[in-house]
Scaffold this motif. Structure first.
Motif, mmCIF file in Angstrom:
data_model
loop_
_atom_site.group_PDB
_atom_site.id
_atom_site.type_symbol
_atom_site.label_atom_id
_atom_site.label_comp_id
_atom_site.label_asym_id
_atom_site.label_seq_id
_atom_site.Cartn_x
_atom_site.Cartn_y
_atom_site.Cartn_z
ATOM 1 N N LEU A 1 3.670 0.297 9.778
ATOM 2 C CA LEU A 1 4.970 0.424 9.126
ATOM 3 C C LEU A 1 5.842 1.339 9.970
ATOM 4 C CD1 LEU A 1 3.768 0.957 5.432
ATOM 5 C CD2 LEU A 1 4.264 -1.196 6.615
ATOM 6 N N PHE A 2 7.003 0.847 10.381
ATOM 7 C CA PHE A 2 7.797 1.650 11.313
ATOM 8 C C PHE A 2 9.292 1.692 11.005
ATOM 9 C CE2 PHE A 2 7.148 -2.610 13.042
ATOM 10 C CZ PHE A 2 8.454 -3.030 13.262
ATOM 11 N N ILE B 1 10.895 2.116 4.631
ATOM 12 C CA ILE B 1 9.959 3.119 4.107
ATOM 13 C C ILE B 1 10.652 3.963 3.035
ATOM 14 C CG2 ILE B 1 8.675 5.227 4.693
ATOM 15 C CD1 ILE B 1 8.197 3.897 7.485
ATOM 16 N N GLN B 2 11.873 4.403 3.324
ATOM 17 C CA GLN B 2 12.619 5.238 2.383
ATOM 18 C C GLN B 2 12.900 4.490 1.083
ATOM 19 O OE1 GLN B 2 15.550 6.014 5.573
ATOM 20 N NE2 GLN B 2 15.529 8.147 4.918
ATOM 21 N N PHE C 1 16.179 13.024 -6.507
ATOM 22 C CA PHE C 1 15.106 12.892 -5.529
ATOM 23 C C PHE C 1 15.342 11.674 -4.649
ATOM 24 C CE2 PHE C 1 13.927 10.945 -9.546
ATOM 25 C CZ PHE C 1 13.394 9.721 -9.210
ATOM 26 N N TRP C 2 15.023 11.822 -3.378
ATOM 27 C CA TRP C 2 15.183 10.739 -2.412
ATOM 28 C C TRP C 2 14.391 11.079 -1.158
ATOM 29 C CZ3 TRP C 2 18.100 14.932 -2.748
ATOM 30 C CH2 TRP C 2 18.601 15.521 -1.590
ATOM 31 N N VAL C 3 14.117 10.076 -0.335
ATOM 32 C CA VAL C 3 13.424 10.298 0.932
ATOM 33 C C VAL C 3 14.493 10.538 1.990
ATOM 34 C CG1 VAL C 3 11.819 9.385 2.642
ATOM 35 C CG2 VAL C 3 11.489 8.855 0.214
ATOM 36 N N THR C 4 14.659 11.800 2.366
ATOM 37 C CA THR C 4 15.741 12.162 3.280
ATOM 38 C C THR C 4 15.418 11.823 4.726
ATOM 39 O OG1 THR C 4 17.166 13.975 3.992
ATOM 40 C CG2 THR C 4 14.890 14.537 3.534
ATOM 41 N N LYS C 5 14.105 11.779 5.064
ATOM 42 C CA LYS C 5 13.732 11.461 6.447
ATOM 43 C C LYS C 5 12.351 10.833 6.474
ATOM 44 C CE LYS C 5 13.526 13.431 11.128
ATOM 45 N NZ LYS C 5 14.478 12.462 11.690
ATOM 46 N N ALA C 6 12.217 9.783 7.272
ATOM 47 C CA ALA C 6 10.916 9.135 7.478
ATOM 48 C C ALA C 6 10.739 8.881 8.967
ATOM 49 C CB ALA C 6 10.852 7.815 6.713
ATOM 50 N N GLU D 1 0.829 -1.204 0.000
ATOM 51 C CA GLU D 1 0.000 0.000 0.000
ATOM 52 C C GLU D 1 0.869 1.264 0.000
ATOM 53 O OE1 GLU D 1 -4.061 -1.569 2.239
ATOM 54 O OE2 GLU D 1 -2.538 -0.510 3.413
ATOM 55 N N LEU D 2 1.997 1.206 0.682
ATOM 56 C CA LEU D 2 2.925 2.333 0.686
ATOM 57 C C LEU D 2 3.462 2.574 -0.721
ATOM 58 C CD1 LEU D 2 4.590 4.440 2.340
ATOM 59 C CD2 LEU D 2 6.367 2.673 2.549
#
Length: 387
Positions: free
Chosen positions: A105-106, A111-112, A93-98, A73-74
């Protein structure tokens, strides 16, 4: 211009201060939650918020939100977002913080990784290519999960907004610029009233006060991540907002702002920081112990971040220091005092119960903002206090 939800994170307990700042800029608030204020604005608002807001940590543009209780789902929720409306073909582009709270989901790293893959898949479809060079401007993504709701944002600020650019030298336990500004704004202090910080350290409180008095926008002399997003924000908008900010400055404002510290090296560092901020001429710095604190004028403000275990480990010594502060405050005529500290005997040492007390998180440390209120000056004298 397209209007977005813009998210401004802040210190827990200080949301009302940030809300007032945003309203003063002329933007509509859509929600206020613990540690953040969300408002509506376009790309120009991104420029104004980054340059003018004193109490937020960064400005985030909300790309979208969805519910995800599984990694599938994510992935699908992230892929469904319109990334091509924000990211150019050569963008990095990137996920710098989650971060995740009360969600299934933890794992930040998982997640990143999954969100990055989903973003790539969306970009493949949008641009009709299988690989991306990522040689252009950077578009860092921040994501938060709360009770399985995923909120996805682009970070327009880059380095945290507490980094104004003036604090090159710091004390051992400095207070952040954004927190200092918010605490000052919680008080009724104005530039025509006396301001004394007897434990000024690297000068954050007094410098922030001087910048307010001179109407110097906190972000006017630094850069932001979104300045490189020329596909979204015309560089002339940044220039225009900075020019407007500089046109509002009153660097010749008359003030009585004083910063003391017992450490001469720290005072030299504070003076250098004030010089970098352009307000050295507005602040009187002096190496002085709290036992020698005094001032002849009435209705002044004592606003400070005294030691509370970081620099002084001996509880007996701490009690003595706070008791001396209490004595010196009592000797001031009709003053108010505001202290942020975790020291549990503050009220006993000050010799009175605080009129107000607010819980504030200074980083990860729980502290209290003790407010000892003095009398207000008579209205007919308010404009004559500094005469």
């Amino acid at each position: 211009m397209r209007v977005f939800e813009l998210i401004a994170p802040c210190h827990f307990g200080l949301e009302a201060v940030l809300k007032r700042e945003i309203l003063d800029l002329g933007y509509e608030i859509s929600s206020v939650e613990d540690g953040k204020v969300t408002f509506l604005g376009d790309w120009e608002a991104v420029c104004y918020a980054n340059i003018f807001l004193r109490t937020t940590e960064r400005i985030l543009v909300k790309v979208g939100a969805f519910t995800a209780r599984s990694f599938d789902e994510l992935f699908e929720g992230t892929k469904a977002l319109p990334w091509e409306q924000f990211l150019p073909e050569d963008g990095k582009f990137w996920v710098t913080k989650a971060n995740s709270i009360k969600s299934k989901l933890f794992s930040p790293s998982d997640i990143q990784s999954i969100m990055k893959k989903a973003m790539v898949e969306r970009m493949k479809q949008a641009y009709g290519r299988s690989t991306f060079p990522e040689t252009g401007a950077s578009y860092p993504v921040r994501v938060s999960l709360y009770k399985d709701v995923v909120t996805v944002c682009l970070d327009t600020s880059g380095e945290s907004l507490h980094k104004r650019g003036y604090r090159k030298l710091t004390a051992k336990a400095p207070i952040s610029e954004t927190l200092a500004a918010a605490l000052i704004m919680l008080t009724p202090w104005k530039e025509d009233r006396v301001f004394v910080d007897p434990f000024c350290g690297s000068g954050t409180f007094v410098i922030e006060a001087a910048m307010m008095a001179a109407h110097i926008a906190p972000g006017v002399n630094r850069n932001f991540q979104a300045e490189s997003w020329t596909n979204l924000i015309d560089p002339e908008i940044w220039e225009d907002v900075r020019e407007e900010a500089r046109g509002m400055e009153q660097r010749d404002a008359s003030t009585d702002i004083q910063g003391y510290d017992i450490d001469g090296e720290i005072i030299r560092a504070a003076r250098e920081n004030a010089k970098l901020a352009g307000v050295e001429h507005m602040i009187h710095f002096q190496q002085r112990p709290v036992s020698l604190m005094s001032h002849p004028k009435k209705y002044g403000f004592l606003i400070t971040n005294p030691p509370y275990g970081e620099r002084i480990g001996d509880k007996e010594e701490l009690f003595s220091l706070y008791s001396e502060l209490g004595k010196r405050f009592a000797a001031l005529d009709s003053w108010s005092a505001y202290l942020i500290t975790s020291y549990e005997d503050t009220e006993r040492c000050m010799g009175r119960k605080a009129d107000k007390n607010r819980k504030i998180y200074n980083g990860m440390m729980k502290t209290y903002f003790y407010q000892f209120l003095g009398p207000k000056p008579p209205k007919r004298q308010e404009k004559e206090i500094e005469a």
